[in-house]
Scaffold this active site. Structure first.
Site, short mmCIF file in Angstrom:
data_model
loop_
_atom_site.label_atom_id
_atom_site.label_comp_id
_atom_site.label_asym_id
_atom_site.label_seq_id
_atom_site.Cartn_x
_atom_site.Cartn_y
_atom_site.Cartn_z
CB THR A 31 -0.92 0.04 1.24
OG1 THR A 31 -0.11 0.15 2.41
CG2 THR A 31 -1.78 -1.19 1.33
CB CYS A 32 0.10 4.64 -1.24
SG CYS A 32 -0.13 3.95 -2.87
CG ASP A 33 0.34 4.29 5.69
OD1 ASP A 33 1.44 4.46 6.27
OD2 ASP A 33 -0.73 4.67 6.17
CG ASN A 66 -3.53 2.31 -1.19
OD1 ASN A 66 -2.34 2.05 -1.18
ND2 ASN A 66 -3.94 3.55 -1.11
#
Ligand SMILES: *Cc1c(COP(=O)(O)O)cnc(C)c1O
Length: 382
Positions: A329-331, A372
Site C-alpha cells: 500500500t501507499c502508506d 487503497n
C-alpha cells in the site's frame, strides 16, 4: 516422513499446490486446531478451555471446538452471535471484554450469557444493573514481561482493588472469580507462578471480607510457532500445574483457561505474492521485497516487529541476503520487517509465492476493509 505440527500440514500444502485462488489469502487446517485443543487439555486437564474467539472467529473453527466440548471467551455481541450460530450453549460463553456498552451487557443477558469480566467498580455497577444474578470475573493487572505481544496497561486492577471489587460483588449477591492474562505469546514459563501467588493472596483476603471467589481464570498466552523458539506446550502444562498445586493446595472449585493464539496460529498459512524486488542503488546489499500483503492485510502484529513470522519461499536453501519486507500500500507504515534482520534467497523474484507461516491467529479480522482499493485478506478453511 515426520512432520512437526508447526510446519504446514499435507492438507494445506495440497491446497496451496492445487487451488488457483487469488492472493493474498490465509488457509487454515481445522484438524490442526483440534490437535492443538487436545494437546492443551492434556497439558492442563483441570482447566476448562474457553477459546478466545478474537484470535480467529471463523465459523468452521468455532463449530469444530463446539463439537470438542470447548467453551468460548467473547468480546462483543457479534462474537456471541457467532458462537450461538456454531451451536455453543450460552452457559459456555464468557463475556471477557472489560469494556462493554450497557446495551451489549443487556443483549448478552437476553441470550443467556451469565459470566462477565470486569476490572473496576463502574463496570461492576453496569453488570449488576443489566445482568442481575450473573457471575463476575475480576481481572488482575499483570506486568507482561516475557510476552512478545503484551496486554498489560489497558486492563486489570491492582491486587487491593481486585479485593475491594470482589467484596462489592459479594454485597451485590454475585458469584465471583479472579482472572489475569500474562501477555500474549508469553515465553516465560514462570509467569503463571508469579501471578497465581498474587491471586491466592487476593482470594484469601476476599474471604476475610465475606466474598467467596470460586473460579480462577488463567487467561491465554500460550505460544504460536514463530521465528524465535518457545517452550513446548507440555512444559507450559508442567509449569501451570505446579503453580496451581503450590498456591492452591486445597484446590480451586473451577479453573478456566482462555487460549487464542495457541489453538489457531500454527493451523494457518498466509500465501502472498512478490510484487517487486528492488535495490535502491546497484551496490546496495539490502533488497526491498514488496509483497501483495502487508500491515493492512491482517499482519497487524508486525507492529513494532513484535511477532516475527517464519517465511517460506520456492528458493529456500539457496544463497540468501538481507531484505526489508514491505506491503503493497501507499502508506509508509506498511513495512513488515526492517530491523529484525530478515534474509531471503537472492533468487527471489517478482511473481514468486512467499508463505508466511503460523498465521492462523490475529490476521483475518485485522485486515482493513479496502485501504487503497485492496480487498480484505481472503480466507479458506480445509
Ligand atoms: C486475547 C485474549 C486471550 C487470548 O490470548 P492468547 O495469548 O491469544 O492466548 C485470552 N483472554 C483474554 C481476556 C484476551 O483478551
Amino acid at each position: 516422513m515426520t512432520r512437526t505440527i508447526s510446519s504446514p500440514s499435507a492438507k494445506i500444502d495440497a491446497f496451496l499446490r492445487d487451488q488457483n485462488v487469488p492472493t493474498p489469502f490465509v488457509v487454515v487446517d481445522v484438524d490442526l486446531v483440534e490437535e492443538r485443543y487436545v494437546q492443551l487439555v492434556e497439558a492442563i486437564p483441570q482447566a476448562r478451555v474457553y477459546y478466545a474467539v478474537k484470535a480467529n472467529p471463523a465459523l468452521a473453527i468455532i463449530e469444530r471446538l463446539v463439537r470438542l466440548g470447548s467453551a468460548f471467551d467473547v468480546a462483543s455481541p457479534a462474537e456471541i452471535d457467532r458462537c450461538l450460530e456454531a451451536g455453543a450453549k450460552p452457559d459456555d460463553i464468557s463475556y471477557g471484554n472489560t469494556i462493554k456498552k450497557r446495551r451489549d451487557i443487556a443483549y448478552a443477558t437476553s441470550c443467556g450469557v451469565r459470566r462477565f469480566t470486569i476490572d473496576v467498580e463502574a463496570e461492576l455497577d453496569k453488570v449488576a444493573a443489566e445482568a442481575p444474578g450473573a457471575s463476575v470475573c475480576v481481572r488482575l493487572r499483570h506486568e507482561c514481561g516475557g510476552a512478545d505481544w503484551p496486554l498489560s496497561r489497558k486492563f486489570g486492577a491492582e491486587a487491593p482493588d481486585v479485593v475491594r471489587v470482589l467484596g462489592l460483588a459479594a454485597e451485590a449477591g454475585m458469584e465471583s472469580g479472579v482472572s489475569f492474562h500474562v501477555g500474549s505469546q508469553q515465553r516465560d514459563l514462570l509467569a503463571w507462578d508469579d501471578t497465581l501467588s498474587v491471586v491466592a493472596e487476593i482470594i484469601d483476603r476476599a474471604r476475610n471480607q465475606g466474598a467467596n471467589p470460586t473460579f480462577v481464570n488463567l487467561g491465554g498466552g500460550f505460544p504460536g510457532t514463530y521465528r524465535e523458539a518457545s517452550p513446548a506446550i507440555t512444559a507450559y502444562g508442567t509449569a501451570v500445574r505446579a503453580a496451581i498445586a503450590k498456591w492452591f493446595p486445597d484446590g480451586i472449585a473451577e479453573i478456566m483457561v482462555e487460549p487464542g493464539r495457541y489453538l489457531v496460529a500454527d493451523a494457518g498459512v498466509l500465501r502472498s505474492e512478490v510484487v517487486l524486488v528492488s535495490r535502491r542503488s546497484p551496490e546496495d546489499s539490502e533488497r526491498w521485497v514488496y509483497l501483495d500483503c502487508g500491515k493492512f492485510h491482517g499482519l497487524a502484529e508486525t507492529m513494532d516487529e513484535a511477532i516475527r513470522y517464519r517465511l517460506r519461499t520456492p528458493h529456500d536453501g539457496q544463497l540468501s541476503g538481507p531484505v526489508v519486507l514491505a506491503g503493497p500500500t501507499c502508506d509508509s507504515a506498511d513495512v513488515l520487517y526492517e530491523k529484525s534482520a530478515y534474509e531471503l534467497p537472492l533468487a527471489l523474484a517478482e511473481g514468486d509465492m512467499v508463505d508466511i507461516l503460523s498465521t492462523g491467529a490475529y490476521t483475518t479480522t485485522y485486515s482493513s476493509v479496502g485501504f487503497n482499493g485492496f480487498p480484505p485478506l481472503h480466507e479458506h478453511y480445509v
